[in-house]
Scaffold this active site. Structure first.
Site, PDB file in Angstrom:
ATOM      1  N   SER A   1      10.835   8.391  -5.028  1.00 57.94           N
ATOM      2  CA  SER A   1      10.900   7.675  -4.188  1.00 57.94           C
ATOM      3  C   SER A   1      12.112   7.929  -2.505  1.00 57.94           C
ATOM      4  O   SER A   1      11.610   7.794  -1.391  1.00 57.94           O
ATOM      5  CB  SER A   1      10.731   6.133  -4.387  1.00 57.94           C
ATOM      6  OG  SER A   1      11.276   5.903  -4.782  1.00 57.94           O
TER       7      SER A   1
ATOM      8  N   GLY B   1       1.021  -1.249  -0.199  1.00 57.24           N
ATOM      9  CA  GLY B   1      -0.231   0.143   0.260  1.00 57.24           C
ATOM     10  C   GLY B   1       1.316   1.371   0.021  1.00 57.24           C
ATOM     11  O   GLY B   1       0.651   2.242   0.234  1.00 57.24           O
ATOM     12  N   GLY B   2       2.279   1.132  -0.778  1.00 60.23           N
ATOM     13  CA  GLY B   2       2.770   2.881  -1.100  1.00 60.23           C
ATOM     14  C   GLY B   2       2.438   3.315  -1.768  1.00 60.23           C
ATOM     15  O   GLY B   2       1.376   3.053  -2.577  1.00 60.23           O
TER      16      GLY B   2
ATOM     17  N   LYS C   1      15.724   1.313 -16.233  1.00 60.07           N
ATOM     18  CA  LYS C   1      15.011   1.635 -14.873  1.00 60.07           C
ATOM     19  C   LYS C   1      16.282   2.131 -13.960  1.00 60.07           C
ATOM     20  O   LYS C   1      16.339   3.173 -13.196  1.00 60.07           O
ATOM     21  CB  LYS C   1      13.746   1.034 -14.559  1.00 60.07           C
ATOM     22  CG  LYS C   1      13.322   1.744 -13.789  1.00 60.07           C
ATOM     23  CD  LYS C   1      12.210   3.366 -14.151  1.00 60.07           C
ATOM     24  CE  LYS C   1      12.156   3.965 -12.633  1.00 60.07           C
ATOM     25  NZ  LYS C   1      10.969   3.068 -11.531  1.00 60.07           N
TER      26      LYS C   1
ATOM     27  N   GLU D   1      15.945   2.117  -1.402  1.00 60.84           N
ATOM     28  CA  GLU D   1      15.972   1.150  -1.532  1.00 60.84           C
ATOM     29  C   GLU D   1      18.443   1.618  -2.517  1.00 60.84           C
ATOM     30  O   GLU D   1      18.612   0.663  -3.373  1.00 60.84           O
ATOM     31  CB  GLU D   1      15.512   0.858  -3.308  1.00 60.84           C
ATOM     32  CG  GLU D   1      14.045   0.707  -2.378  1.00 60.84           C
ATOM     33  CD  GLU D   1      13.219   0.127  -4.025  1.00 60.84           C
ATOM     34  OE1 GLU D   1      11.758  -0.421  -4.144  1.00 60.84           O
ATOM     35  OE2 GLU D   1      12.731   1.798  -4.179  1.00 60.84           O
TER      36      GLU D   1
ATOM     37  N   ASN E   1      17.080   5.024 -11.882  1.00 60.09           N
ATOM     38  CA  ASN E   1      16.596   5.067 -10.671  1.00 60.09           C
ATOM     39  C   ASN E   1      18.205   5.434  -9.987  1.00 60.09           C
ATOM     40  O   ASN E   1      18.357   6.547  -8.375  1.00 60.09           O
ATOM     41  CB  ASN E   1      16.153   4.102  -9.533  1.00 60.09           C
ATOM     42  CG  ASN E   1      14.805   3.548 -10.581  1.00 60.09           C
ATOM     43  OD1 ASN E   1      13.938   2.850 -10.539  1.00 60.09           O
ATOM     44  ND2 ASN E   1      14.013   4.732 -10.089  1.00 60.09           N
TER      45      ASN E   1
ATOM     46  N   ASN F   1      17.465   9.196  -8.266  1.00 64.66           N
ATOM     47  CA  ASN F   1      17.022   8.884  -6.879  1.00 64.66           C
ATOM     48  C   ASN F   1      17.747   9.121  -5.705  1.00 64.66           C
ATOM     49  O   ASN F   1      17.291  10.378  -4.644  1.00 64.66           O
ATOM     50  CB  ASN F   1      16.345   7.628  -6.760  1.00 64.66           C
ATOM     51  CG  ASN F   1      15.255   6.486  -7.351  1.00 64.66           C
ATOM     52  OD1 ASN F   1      15.113   8.086  -8.628  1.00 64.66           O
ATOM     53  ND2 ASN F   1      13.974   6.535  -6.552  1.00 64.66           N
TER      54      ASN F   1
ATOM     55  N   ASN G   1      12.534  15.972  -8.592  1.00 66.73           N
ATOM     56  CA  ASN G   1      12.871  15.188  -9.150  1.00 66.73           C
ATOM     57  C   ASN G   1      13.597  17.135 -10.599  1.00 66.73           C
ATOM     58  O   ASN G   1      14.814  16.711 -11.006  1.00 66.73           O
ATOM     59  CB  ASN G   1      12.520  13.888 -10.349  1.00 66.73           C
ATOM     60  CG  ASN G   1      12.496  13.378  -9.583  1.00 66.73           C
ATOM     61  OD1 ASN G   1      12.072  13.553  -8.195  1.00 66.73           O
ATOM     62  ND2 ASN G   1      11.071  12.624  -9.698  1.00 66.73           N
TER      63      ASN G   1
END
Ligand code: KPL
Length: 306
Positions: free
Chosen positions: A255, A17-18, A188, A267, A192, A196, A206
């Site tokens: 994120s 549920g992010g 991708k 991450e 990131n 990120n 961004n």
């Protein structure tokens, strides 16, 4: 206004549920029956009672969804999206029996290094995908769609299975199909790896990375080291993609920015940690990558997301 979840389509499960899980629920729930599986029971209650709210271009729409905690659940949707962060994937996969009745699984994690875990589902249709939308979770049931992009999906094991039915996606939420799963993940990963950590450390949106020469230079230096150790088809196109996504999600906090700002784990291991491992395997020194990696590690918290 609360819009009923679409009954005529598929039954779709969404684990997590992010921001990405809520964004998918808000769009897919218009046409399909959606159940969101959350980590916290309180979030599941909120979603089940009030639906998922999507904020876009100053307007809010609400779609009804079913929701329940993931722990102890037995998913009976044929098609399930797993949207948890990469570091939570092991605990989701540990509940392998929960997926017994699922035919098609779609994994939407940033970074690399999680692919070995997917072999345990090799008897199902397994797809991987990348999300190029800007999305921000505002509260347990509200997501802001801050940058229109696309969802790209590719098959890892088996066929496209039930995901074939998704066709081109919903209005405002296009879906593209790719043949080469590794290519979309690497492409991708580069995006990131550059956007990120820099937005998280510099505490900017961004778009700000492109606005000043020093930030842009830093992006380029990081990109140059990253691209040296990843199997890129065309480095110029990869750089153009980084710039394009930065522009398209200009108003978005990445994120990783959100993770650092909220004292959560990031991450970074799956993103720059993976790049560093590729560098070690090739005997390549990556001083900028290492510096940025350590800077994020030094600031990240322990809470997990979703
Ligand atoms: O994937 C993203 C993220 O924030 O994780 C981008 C595309 C950079 C959008 O912010």
């Amino acid at each position: 206004m609360l819009q009923e979840s679409g009954g005529e389509g598929l039954n779709i499960g969404i684990v997590g549920g992010g921001a990405v899980g809520l964004l998918l629920a808000a769009y897919l729930g218009r046409r399909h029956g959606v159940t969101v599986y959350t980590r916290r029971p309180s979030q599941a209650r909120q979603l089940a009672e009030h639906g998922v709210a999507l904020k876009k271009d100053g307007e809010t729409s609400v779609v009804a969804v079913r929701a329940q905690p993931f722990a102890g659940a037995e998913l009976d949707e044929p098609l399930v999206f797993v949207t948890v962060k990469q570091y939570d994937l092991a605990s989701v996969c540990a509940q392998i029996d929960a997926f017994r009745r699922v035919r098609t699984l779609v994994f939407l994690q940033n970074g690399m290094g999680h692919l070995e875990q997917l072999t345990m589902f090799a008897d199902k249709n397994v797809l991987v995908g990348v999300v190029e939308h800007g999305a921000m979770k505002l509260d347990d049931r509200t997501v802001a769609h801050t940058g229109a992009g696309k969802l790209t999906l590719a098959s890892r094991y088996g066929s496209l299975g039930d995901a074939r039915e998704l066709r081109e996606g919903e209005r405002g939420f296009p879906i593209e199909w790719a043949d080469d799963w590794e290519r979309i993940l690497v492409d991708k990963l580069v995006v990131n790896a550059v956007i990120n950590p820099l937005t998280a450390l510099l505490q900017v949106k961004n778009g700000a990375l492109l606005e000043t020469a020093p930030y842009r230079d830093m992006m380029r230096q990081l990109f140059d080291e990253v691209r040296n150790v990843l199997p890129l088809e065309d480095a110029n196109r990869a750089w153009e993609r980084v710039v394009r996504i930065c522009q398209k999600t200009a108003d978005n906090y990445s994120s990783m920015y959100m993770d650092l700002a909220n004292g959560r784990r990031t991450e970074i291991d799956a993103i720059l940690g993976y790049v560093l491992k590729q560098g070690e395997a090739r005997g390549a020194m990556l001083p900028v990558v290492r510096f940025v990696f350590c800077a994020v590690k030094g600031k990240e918290g322990r809470e997990t997301d979703g």
